[in-house]
Design a protein around this motif. Structure first.
Motif, PDB file in Angstrom:
ATOM      1  N   UNK A   1      38.366  28.613  45.814  1.00 23.54           N
ATOM      2  CA  UNK A   1      39.088  28.787  47.082  1.00 23.54           C
ATOM      3  C   UNK A   1      39.377  30.262  47.332  1.00 23.54           C
ATOM      4  N   UNK A   2      39.748  31.006  46.251  1.00 24.70           N
ATOM      5  CA  UNK A   2      40.033  32.431  46.397  1.00 24.70           C
ATOM      6  C   UNK A   2      38.791  33.196  46.840  1.00 24.70           C
ATOM      7  N   UNK A   3      37.625  32.831  46.295  1.00 20.60           N
ATOM      8  CA  UNK A   3      36.380  33.497  46.689  1.00 20.60           C
ATOM      9  C   UNK A   3      36.031  33.199  48.136  1.00 20.60           C
TER      10      UNK A   3
ATOM     11  N   UNK B   1      41.661  37.585  26.507  1.00 18.66           N
ATOM     12  CA  UNK B   1      40.449  38.239  26.984  1.00 18.66           C
ATOM     13  C   UNK B   1      39.362  37.256  27.359  1.00 18.66           C
ATOM     14  N   UNK B   2      39.231  36.189  26.569  1.00 17.68           N
ATOM     15  CA  UNK B   2      38.197  35.185  26.856  1.00 17.68           C
ATOM     16  C   UNK B   2      38.479  34.458  28.170  1.00 17.68           C
ATOM     17  N   UNK B   3      39.738  34.134  28.415  1.00 17.38           N
ATOM     18  CA  UNK B   3      40.085  33.462  29.677  1.00 17.38           C
ATOM     19  C   UNK B   3      39.825  34.396  30.856  1.00 17.38           C
ATOM     20  N   UNK B   4      40.218  35.666  30.718  1.00 23.24           N
ATOM     21  CA  UNK B   4      39.953  36.622  31.788  1.00 23.24           C
ATOM     22  C   UNK B   4      38.469  36.797  32.040  1.00 23.24           C
ATOM     23  N   UNK B   5      37.674  36.834  30.982  1.00 19.58           N
ATOM     24  CA  UNK B   5      36.227  36.960  31.124  1.00 19.58           C
ATOM     25  C   UNK B   5      35.639  35.750  31.845  1.00 19.58           C
ATOM     26  N   UNK B   6      36.073  34.563  31.450  1.00 12.67           N
ATOM     27  CA  UNK B   6      35.566  33.343  32.081  1.00 12.67           C
ATOM     28  C   UNK B   6      35.936  33.291  33.560  1.00 12.67           C
ATOM     29  N   UNK B   7      37.172  33.689  33.878  1.00 11.73           N
ATOM     30  CA  UNK B   7      37.593  33.709  35.284  1.00 11.73           C
ATOM     31  C   UNK B   7      36.770  34.708  36.091  1.00 11.73           C
ATOM     32  N   UNK B   8      36.466  35.856  35.474  1.00 12.66           N
ATOM     33  CA  UNK B   8      35.651  36.841  36.162  1.00 12.66           C
ATOM     34  C   UNK B   8      34.248  36.341  36.433  1.00 12.66           C
ATOM     35  N   UNK B   9      33.656  35.662  35.451  1.00 14.99           N
ATOM     36  CA  UNK B   9      32.316  35.100  35.639  1.00 14.99           C
ATOM     37  C   UNK B   9      32.322  34.062  36.748  1.00 14.99           C
ATOM     38  N   UNK B  10      33.363  33.215  36.743  1.00 15.48           N
ATOM     39  CA  UNK B  10      33.468  32.215  37.811  1.00 15.48           C
ATOM     40  C   UNK B  10      33.597  32.888  39.172  1.00 15.48           C
ATOM     41  N   UNK B  11      34.370  33.987  39.229  1.00 15.73           N
ATOM     42  CA  UNK B  11      34.535  34.706  40.488  1.00 15.73           C
ATOM     43  C   UNK B  11      33.227  35.291  40.991  1.00 15.73           C
ATOM     44  N   UNK B  12      32.416  35.835  40.052  1.00 13.49           N
ATOM     45  CA  UNK B  12      31.117  36.390  40.432  1.00 13.49           C
ATOM     46  C   UNK B  12      30.209  35.307  41.005  1.00 13.49           C
TER      47      UNK B  12
END
Length: 634
Positions: A33-35, A154-165
């Protein structure tokens, strides 16, 4: 959980999988939704710029209303996205971080504090000189506390970033295709000309700079590992120093301690300085990258169509905002590369600990990598007591020679044995080996079946729990009534503290600070009286007591633990006797010239010696069950 991916997925396939997947699904939906909202914001930005550009146009009937409406829509979208979706997603992600870290921390605590004494074996692994064997992990506390926290976050932030991309590529890419138009010179692409130019700009600009970021990130990872190790060593030394601050003050060794602290901090300072320089360079690189992306790369693809009047100003600005949004999302790896470096460093320290824990699950095989380790432990009928045969203790190294041997030792049920020998002769080592806490050597140790054993060491460290729980260790305070615990304290000579049974502190101080060395040993005595063990190991457990208190210590065990077998290490030339002159000990175990030999303190009547000789036959030959024999010489 030996590898990185094993640590990553373990929580999602554990008994708490519903919690893990539920939070993950919520984060994924909010990211989508944010994207999508980012696309709407790009369109709203185009509308706002267009309303400003055509504010004075003659056909604009309500310029002020149009301007405020465009600005209001953009502001509302920002609030909905950043204060709504992004804020709620942050709450869900931090909750997932807390839950995952708590679960993983619990697994490591269970693994470290298992019946195998894993926490003990981990600290007795191979040193650096044994290149063929695992090295004991340093700063285990830092790995369990800080590294797990950094790795999971860090892993959660990385996963969220990948999802955002992924979501941005889907939504922003779709919108670029919808608003695409022909480009002069690229007519063969049809209406997809401007979209292709935008994608080419992103694909050319982002990967090249990502490569540079990865190179810098590897440098950051190495330095992060080094500073974590340096910080852990410095903190560990401070913790140890504060625990022995009295000894430092009494010996006046503050100057030496200061030199140690300064030396450890120099390592932190040097590594920190290099880390700061790399971070500063990375920050400059990222700022320049962002400026070029937002002002040149984003506006470049739509410039030709705009010059050729193929698109309006509104369409040009909207397209540029979309390209910039796509660049920012695809550049997520560049923006978080320092965090990824920290993630990799933390993951490395956690996985190394996980591997080390699994390596020591079979201690004999683990220690065999760096020396000889062939101890065999068994059990026999309790009437035959404790048997030690063909014991040889060694140090690390395949070619190490035994420093202590014990060909045949038998400790009868109810027998009290006093162990003596010069300092460094191996008294404590022998005690540890009998209890499975010495790494190198060989031999057979056979315990009496069904008999509870208790090991009382000289140095007593008290955890931060209530006084009752300290007395009940290693059991639970629920297993004993307050009256029984109070009675044990009273018999041990600590009756003055009975009223504080439920307290963790007294006058703001922990019990480890309140009690003196002698009182701590009396506290151990209260545990013995409460637990009623059948086999008791006293490793200089009365070293901090005066002669009268030592006699009271032994008398309390004699009076309250009938039938107990005692093996005691003391530095006295002769063992203590009771107030009436009666012997507490029946036999003496002497360690001399690397050999342990045992003999009775007094001559026994012939008929008693014969009975004891029969009782001490090997298990396979012994048949009759003898009544307990307890000897005392008045």
């Amino acid at each position: 959980m030996r590898g990185f991916w094993g640590l990553m997925k373990a929580y999602w396939f554990s008994d708490r999988w519903m919690e893990a997947w539920g939070l993950t699904l919520a984060i994924t939906l909010l990211t989508a939704v944010s994207s999508k909202t980012s696309v709407w914001m790009a369109e709203a930005s185009g509308e706002l710029v267009n309303s400003i550009a055509y504010f004075h146009a003659t056909d604009n009937e309500a310029p002020l209303a149009t301007l405020f409406t465009s600005a209001g829509i953009l502001l509302a979208l920002v609030l909905v996205k950043d204060a709504g979706f992004t804020g709620i997603r942050h709450l869900f992600s931090t909750t997932l971080h807390r839950k995952w870290r708590g679960w993983l921390d619990g697994r490591f605590n269970e693994a470290l504090l298992d019946g195998n004494h894993t926490h003990f074996h981990l600290q007795h692994g191979a040193g650096k000189q044994a290149a063929y064997a695992p090295i004991a992990p340093d700063n285990i506390d830092q790995r369990v506390q800080e590294s797990i926290k950094g790795m999971t976050g860090g892993a959660i932030g990385l996963a969220m970033g990948v999802m955002g991309v992924v979501m941005s590529l889907l939504f922003v890419g779709q919108k670029l295709l919808e608003t695409s138009t022909q480009v002069k010179g690229l007519e063969f692409l049809g209406d997809y000309g401007s979209a292709v130019l935008a994608f080419v700009a992103v694909v050319t600009y982002v990967p090249l700079n990502t490569y540079i970021a990865v190179k810098l990130g590897r440098m950051l990872e190495r330095l992060t590992l080094k500073i974590q190790q340096a910080e852990g060593s410095y903190r560990g030394e401070l913790t140890t120093f504060l625990r022995r601050s009295f000894h430092v003050a009494a010996s006046g060794s503050e100057r030496v301690q200061k030199q140690v602290n300064n030396r450890l901090y120099k390592d932190i300072d040097w590594t920190w300085g290099r880390l700061n320089r790399i971070n500063a360079a990375y920050m400059s690189f990222e700022l320049v990258y962002n400026f070029i992306a937002a002002r040149f790369v984003a506006y470049g693809p739509g410039l030709i169509p705009y010059i050729n009047s193929n698109i309006s100003l509104k369409g040009y600005v909207t397209g540029a905002e979309l390209v910039n949004s796509l660049i920012q999302q695809c550049s997520w790896f560049i923006h978080v590369m320092p965090d990824i470096a920290s993630l990799k460093a933390n993951a490395r320290r956690v996985t190394d600990l996980a591997v080390a824990i699994e390596n020591v699950q079979k201690p004999s095989e683990f220690y065999a990598l760096t020396g000889q380790s062939d101890f065999q432990y068994g059990s026999q009928h309790s009437v035959f007591g404790l048997t030690v045969q063909n014991l040889a203790l060694m140090h690390q190294g395949d070619d190490a020679l035994p420093f202590l041997t014990a060909p045949n030792l038998r400790f009868r049920r109810g027998e009290w044995t006093y162990m003596r020998g010069a300092s460094g002769s191996g008294k404590t080592c022998l005690m540890k080996a009998i209890n499975g806490l010495w790494p190198y050597g060989r031999g057979d140790v056979v315990f009496p079946e069904g008999v509870k054993s208790f090991y009382a060491a000289q140095e007593v460290k008290l955890p931060q729990v209530s006084l009752k729980q300290l007395v009940c260790l290693p059991g639970s305070p629920d297993e004993h009534s307050d009256a029984r615990v109070a009675s044990a304290l009273h018999k041990a000579g600590l009756g003055e503290f009975i009223e504080y049974l439920g307290e963790e502190t007294r006058e703001g101080k922990l019990w480890d600070q309140v009690l003196s060395g002698g009182q701590k040993q009396k506290l151990v005595l209260s545990r013995i009286l409460l637990q009623q063990p059948g086999l008791l190991f006293l490793d200089e457990a009365t070293g901090a007591l005066d002669p009268a208190a030592k006699i009271a210590f032994h008398q309390a065990i004699e009076d309250n633990c009938p039938g107990v077998t005692v093996i005691s290490v003391m530095h006295e030339v002769t063992p203590p006797k009771s107030a009436t002159g009666a012997e507490f000990y029946d036999s003496v175990l002497t360690l001399s010239d690397g050999v342990a030999s045992k003999k009775a303190l007094t001559s026994l009547p012939l008929e008693i010696t014969t009975i004891l000789a029969k009782a001490e036959q090997p298990v396979e030959e012994a048949r009759p069950v003898f009544p307990r024999i307890r000897l005392r010489t008045k």
